[in-house]
Design a protein around this motif. Structure first.
Motif, PDB file in Angstrom:
ATOM      1  N   PHE A  22       0.851  -1.186   0.000  1.00 21.74           N
ATOM      2  CA  PHE A  22       0.000   0.000   0.000  1.00 21.74           C
ATOM      3  C   PHE A  22       0.896   1.249   0.000  1.00 21.74           C
ATOM      4  CE2 PHE A  22      -2.484   2.694   3.306  1.00 21.74           C
ATOM      5  CZ  PHE A  22      -3.080   3.465   2.315  1.00 21.74           C
ATOM      6  N   ILE A  26       1.153  10.617   1.811  1.00 13.68           N
ATOM      7  CA  ILE A  26       1.158  10.887   3.246  1.00 13.68           C
ATOM      8  C   ILE A  26       2.623  10.915   3.695  1.00 13.68           C
ATOM      9  CG2 ILE A  26       0.925   8.421   3.758  1.00 13.68           C
ATOM     10  CD1 ILE A  26      -0.577   9.057   6.268  1.00 13.68           C
ATOM     11  N   GLY A  79      -6.037   4.782   1.529  1.00 14.10           N
ATOM     12  CA  GLY A  79      -5.938   5.620   2.661  1.00 14.10           C
ATOM     13  C   GLY A  79      -6.868   6.843   2.616  1.00 14.10           C
ATOM     14  N   CYS A  80      -6.773   7.550   3.725  1.00 15.83           N
ATOM     15  CA  CYS A  80      -7.629   8.728   3.897  1.00 15.83           C
ATOM     16  C   CYS A  80      -7.471   9.705   2.731  1.00 15.83           C
ATOM     17  CB  CYS A  80      -7.281   9.437   5.204  1.00 15.83           C
ATOM     18  SG  CYS A  80      -7.593   8.424   6.659  1.00 15.83           S
ATOM     19  N   TRP A 105      -4.337  15.314   4.948  1.00 15.90           N
ATOM     20  CA  TRP A 105      -3.295  15.218   5.973  1.00 15.90           C
ATOM     21  C   TRP A 105      -2.729  16.570   6.396  1.00 15.90           C
ATOM     22  CZ3 TRP A 105      -3.716  11.056   8.521  1.00 15.90           C
ATOM     23  CH2 TRP A 105      -4.075   9.865   7.894  1.00 15.90           C
ATOM     24  N   ASN A 194     -12.644   5.015   1.853  1.00 14.93           N
ATOM     25  CA  ASN A 194     -11.693   4.466   2.826  1.00 14.93           C
ATOM     26  C   ASN A 194     -12.193   4.827   4.221  1.00 14.93           C
ATOM     27  OD1 ASN A 194      -8.816   3.603   3.688  1.00 14.93           O
ATOM     28  ND2 ASN A 194      -8.987   5.659   4.556  1.00 14.93           N
ATOM     29  N   GLU A 195     -12.266   3.854   5.116  1.00 21.60           N
ATOM     30  CA  GLU A 195     -12.655   4.110   6.514  1.00 21.60           C
ATOM     31  C   GLU A 195     -13.803   5.130   6.598  1.00 21.60           C
ATOM     32  OE1 GLU A 195      -9.034   5.205   8.598  1.00 21.60           O
ATOM     33  OE2 GLU A 195      -8.225   3.198   8.421  1.00 21.60           O
ATOM     34  N   TRP A 200     -12.975  10.959  11.252  1.00 26.10           N
ATOM     35  CA  TRP A 200     -11.864  11.731  10.688  1.00 26.10           C
ATOM     36  C   TRP A 200     -11.847  11.704   9.160  1.00 26.10           C
ATOM     37  CZ3 TRP A 200     -10.580   7.246  13.713  1.00 26.10           C
ATOM     38  CH2 TRP A 200     -10.253   6.118  12.968  1.00 26.10           C
ATOM     39  N   HIS A 271      -9.227  -2.742   8.436  1.00 25.27           N
ATOM     40  CA  HIS A 271      -7.903  -2.182   8.733  1.00 25.27           C
ATOM     41  C   HIS A 271      -7.496  -2.627  10.132  1.00 25.27           C
ATOM     42  CE1 HIS A 271      -8.421   1.230   5.589  1.00 25.27           C
ATOM     43  NE2 HIS A 271      -8.408   0.025   5.070  1.00 25.27           N
ATOM     44  N   TYR A 273      -4.375  -2.090  12.782  1.00 24.96           N
ATOM     45  CA  TYR A 273      -3.083  -1.604  13.276  1.00 24.96           C
ATOM     46  C   TYR A 273      -2.987  -1.981  14.752  1.00 24.96           C
ATOM     47  CZ  TYR A 273      -2.754   1.303   9.074  1.00 24.96           C
ATOM     48  OH  TYR A 273      -2.682   1.757   7.780  1.00 24.96           O
ATOM     49  N   TYR A 278      -8.247   0.880  17.185  1.00 26.55           N
ATOM     50  CA  TYR A 278      -8.977   2.145  17.190  1.00 26.55           C
ATOM     51  C   TYR A 278      -9.478   2.523  18.567  1.00 26.55           C
ATOM     52  CZ  TYR A 278      -8.421   1.843  12.247  1.00 26.55           C
ATOM     53  OH  TYR A 278      -7.874   1.775  11.007  1.00 26.55           O
ATOM     54  N   TRP A 344       1.726  -0.249  14.871  1.00 26.32           N
ATOM     55  CA  TRP A 344       1.732   1.228  14.798  1.00 26.32           C
ATOM     56  C   TRP A 344       1.522   1.756  16.212  1.00 26.32           C
ATOM     57  CZ3 TRP A 344      -2.173   4.398  11.312  1.00 26.32           C
ATOM     58  CH2 TRP A 344      -1.774   5.741  11.277  1.00 26.32           C
ATOM     59  N   GLN A 384       2.725   0.920   5.596  1.00 27.42           N
ATOM     60  CA  GLN A 384       2.740   1.093   4.166  1.00 27.42           C
ATOM     61  C   GLN A 384       4.103   0.642   3.657  1.00 27.42           C
ATOM     62  OE1 GLN A 384       1.219   4.918   2.867  1.00 27.42           O
ATOM     63  NE2 GLN A 384      -0.565   4.799   4.217  1.00 27.42           N
ATOM     64  N   CYS A 388       5.936   5.738   5.804  1.00 26.76           N
ATOM     65  CA  CYS A 388       4.765   5.861   6.669  1.00 26.76           C
ATOM     66  C   CYS A 388       4.490   4.500   7.309  1.00 26.76           C
ATOM     67  CB  CYS A 388       3.558   6.300   5.838  1.00 26.76           C
ATOM     68  SG  CYS A 388       2.000   6.158   6.716  1.00 26.76           S
TER      69      CYS A 388
HETATM   70  O1  AHR Z   1      -1.859   4.224   6.762  1.00 29.19           O
HETATM   71  C1  AHR Z   1      -2.109   5.502   7.266  1.00 29.19           C
HETATM   72  C2  AHR Z   1      -3.577   5.810   7.432  1.00 29.19           C
HETATM   73  O2  AHR Z   1      -4.107   4.997   8.438  1.00 29.19           O
HETATM   74  C3  AHR Z   1      -4.456   5.562   6.239  1.00 29.19           C
HETATM   75  O3  AHR Z   1      -4.523   6.629   5.367  1.00 29.19           O
HETATM   76  C4  AHR Z   1      -5.807   5.351   6.887  1.00 29.19           C
HETATM   77  O4  AHR Z   1      -6.660   4.579   6.077  1.00 29.19           O
HETATM   78  C5  AHR Z   1      -5.476   4.713   8.217  1.00 29.19           C
HETATM   79  O5  AHR Z   1      -6.244   5.178   9.260  1.00 29.19           O
END
Ligand code: AHR
Length: 544
Positions: A22, A26, A79-80, A105, A194-195, A200, A271, A273, A278, A344, A384, A388
């Protein structure tokens, strides 16, 4: 006795798309990571047109992540960020492309995210657009996966993007693309938003039914242009949905979405992380957002949680899978796309991050989970690829291959496609709860065994999750001609310090090495504490 029992029984074929990547606009992921923009990097050798901004060393490092056979997917542009991206800004002569602020961002709260490398939202020059992305994928043999703009875009804009990529030169946008590439880009995978369940996100939807209705408008318009495309809808883990940050109906989000738009959904995206996932609001937000570096996680408590995280992720996968089957039936073709996942810890890691050996073990452990679940999770994209929360870290002199990169490359290149039935007999440990990772009992060894297509080679991956102690493991091959098996090669990712990082000053502080010869035999392996080992066995022509 610690033992891995490996049966001569193929339980499934591993979908190569679990090894996907990915990239996003960003931090320093695309800007000055993939694509050289700043003067300070202009001395670096780059590829030739149209990829004249891609540094050569980066391309060489990325190639083996995709592998020579069945390269997986590359997801872009977010991504966002994708929910603010207008694709037409990124086509045509490069000198005519607009320069714009990064509207996701570099706005609101995200504007405050900074570190010594810059901000999360550098301005966008649109030099790496659709044609460059397609050319990059072609060079890697990767399948492009494009996430369209749901947040500030329209169904028509998304449909035209499909036509630009896949249409013939007898269509309006296909003709435009043919000026650059007569051959269509054949983009099969398309994400819609995305999300979009998150506050956000640009285009945030409070309720699944609203997303589903607009999703359908996108999907219909896009399929009109190319009926063969596969579509990915934004999904959410029902148990971790947080009403302070998310849609009001987080726990029924997936089921509502599938009931309304299931016919147009090929994948539900998730997603993941860790450890933050979250759960920002449990005292973690401040740490997560403003801690200067990730070193606060360099302790035994985090290590154990990190080694337990794959079990938590397994529960999430099963929960969402039950929802999919519940709505679509047992013979559904809908699958999961874990299209963002990684370790993360701090928000500013999204600009440029480093990761340590512990994170490398986490990456390997997660890939083993995906190998086991690839009949449900048939797409996964590590987040990613560059800088990032990245596998590769770039600088003016060169690259840093993080332990995550090393672990990923090892598994991608040395695991085979056929998953064998295995069972693990080993001790276990309990972790303390860390953010989202609950208290869990976790086996000390994580393992898979895979077999080559011709049945002559087997790779066994072993992760020792013990923080302090090495483990001796017996390998018990059942229904194999063990007399004919010999160790072909073996690799280990290990360092005495589980939090060791590769850095611009010490680029190979930790690296993949052959294990000490005396620690490996055809039926026994010594696993150093907190380490990753891969042993490849080969059928010997002569009986020993
Ligand atoms: O990977 C960074 C960000 O984390 C992405 O843009 C978003 O989808 C997630 O919250």
């Amino acid at each position: 006795m610690n033992k891995i029992t490996i049966h001569n029984n193929i339980i499934q074929r591993i979908n190569p798309n679990i090894y996907g990547h990915f990239i996003e606009e960003i931090g320093e992921c695309i800007h000055d990571g993939l694509w050289v923009e700043s003067q300070k990097l202009k001395h670096l050798p780059t590829l030739s047109k149209p990829l004249e901004g891609v540094r050569q060393d980066l391309f060489e490092a990325v190639k083996p992540l995709f592998g020579a056979e069945n390269p997986p997917l590359l997801r872009w542009p977010g991504g966002c960020y994708s929910d603010t991206y207008h694709w037409k800004d990124g086509i045509g002569p490069k000198e005519n492309r607009p320069v714009k602020p990064n509207t996701h961002w570099n706005s609101g709260f995200f504007r405050t995210i900074k570190n010594q490398y810059g901000t999360a939202g550098p301005r966008i020059t649109h030099q790496f657009g659709t044609d460059e992305f397609a050319a990059f994928c072609r060079m890697l043999g990767a399948s492009p996966y494009i996430n369209v703009n749901y947040g500030s875009g329209t169904p028509e804009e998304a449909a035209n993007w499909v036509e630009y990529c896949n249409g013939g030169d007898d269509t309006e946008w296909g003709k435009k693309r043919a000026e650059v590439s007569p051959t269509p880009y054949d983009v099969k995978y398309w994400g819609i938003g995305n999300e979009i369940w998150a506050k956000w996100e640009r285009g945030f939807e409070k309720r699944a039914k609203d997303y589903a209705a607009r999703y359908l408008a996108y999907a219909r318009a896009m399929r009109d242009k190319d009926p063969t495309i596969k579509m990915i809808a934004c999904g959410l883990d029902p148990a971790t949905a947080n009403p302070l940050l998310f849609a009001r109906d987080g726990n029924t989000w997936n089921t509502t979405l599938l009931e309304i738009a299931g016919e147009f959904i090929d994948y539900i995206s998730l997603h993941a992380y860790f450890p933050m996932y979250y759960h920002f609001f449990k005292g973690f937000l401040l740490k997560f957002a403003f801690k200067r570096d990730s070193k606060f996680s360099h302790n035994e408590k985090y290590f154990k949680a990190s080694m337990a995280a794959s079990q938590f992720l397994e529960q999430i996968i099963c929960r969402v899978w039950d929802q999919i089957e519940g709505v679509m039936g047992k013979d559904t073709s809908v699958r999961l796309a874990l299209d963002e996942w990684n370790a993360w810890y701090c928000l500013h890691q999204m600009i440029k991050a480093n990761s340590c050996l512990m994170d490398g073990l986490f990456v390997a452990d997660t890939l083993l989970l995906f190998q086991k679940y690839s009949n449900r999770v048939s797409i996964a994209n590590v987040a990613q690829m560059i800088n990032c929360v990245g596998l590769i870290r770039t600088d003016e002199q060169g690259l840093v291959e993080t332990p995550g990169y090393l672990a990923f490359k090892l598994l991608r290149n040395f695991c085979f496609s056929r998953l064998l039935e295995t069972s693990v007999t080993a001790g276990s440990f309990y972790n303390e709860k860390v953010v989202s990772v609950p208290v869990t009992r976790t086996p000390l060894i994580s393992s898979t065994a895979t077999m080559s297509e011709d049945g002559k080679e087997i790779s066994v991956v072993l992760i020792n999750k013990d923080y302090n102690n090495s483990i001796d493991v017996e390998l018990d091959f059942v229904d194999f001609d063990t007399q004919r098996m010999r160790v072909k090669q073996a690799f280990q990712l290990y360092h005495d310090n589980p939090f060791i990082e590769n850095t611009p000053d010490q680029r190979t502080a930790v690296s993949v090495q052959p294990p000490k010869e005396e620690t490996i035999s055809a039926n026994k392996v010594r696993l150093p504490k907190h380490s990753l080992t891969l042993v490849q066995f080969q059928e010997n022509k002569e009986r020993q």
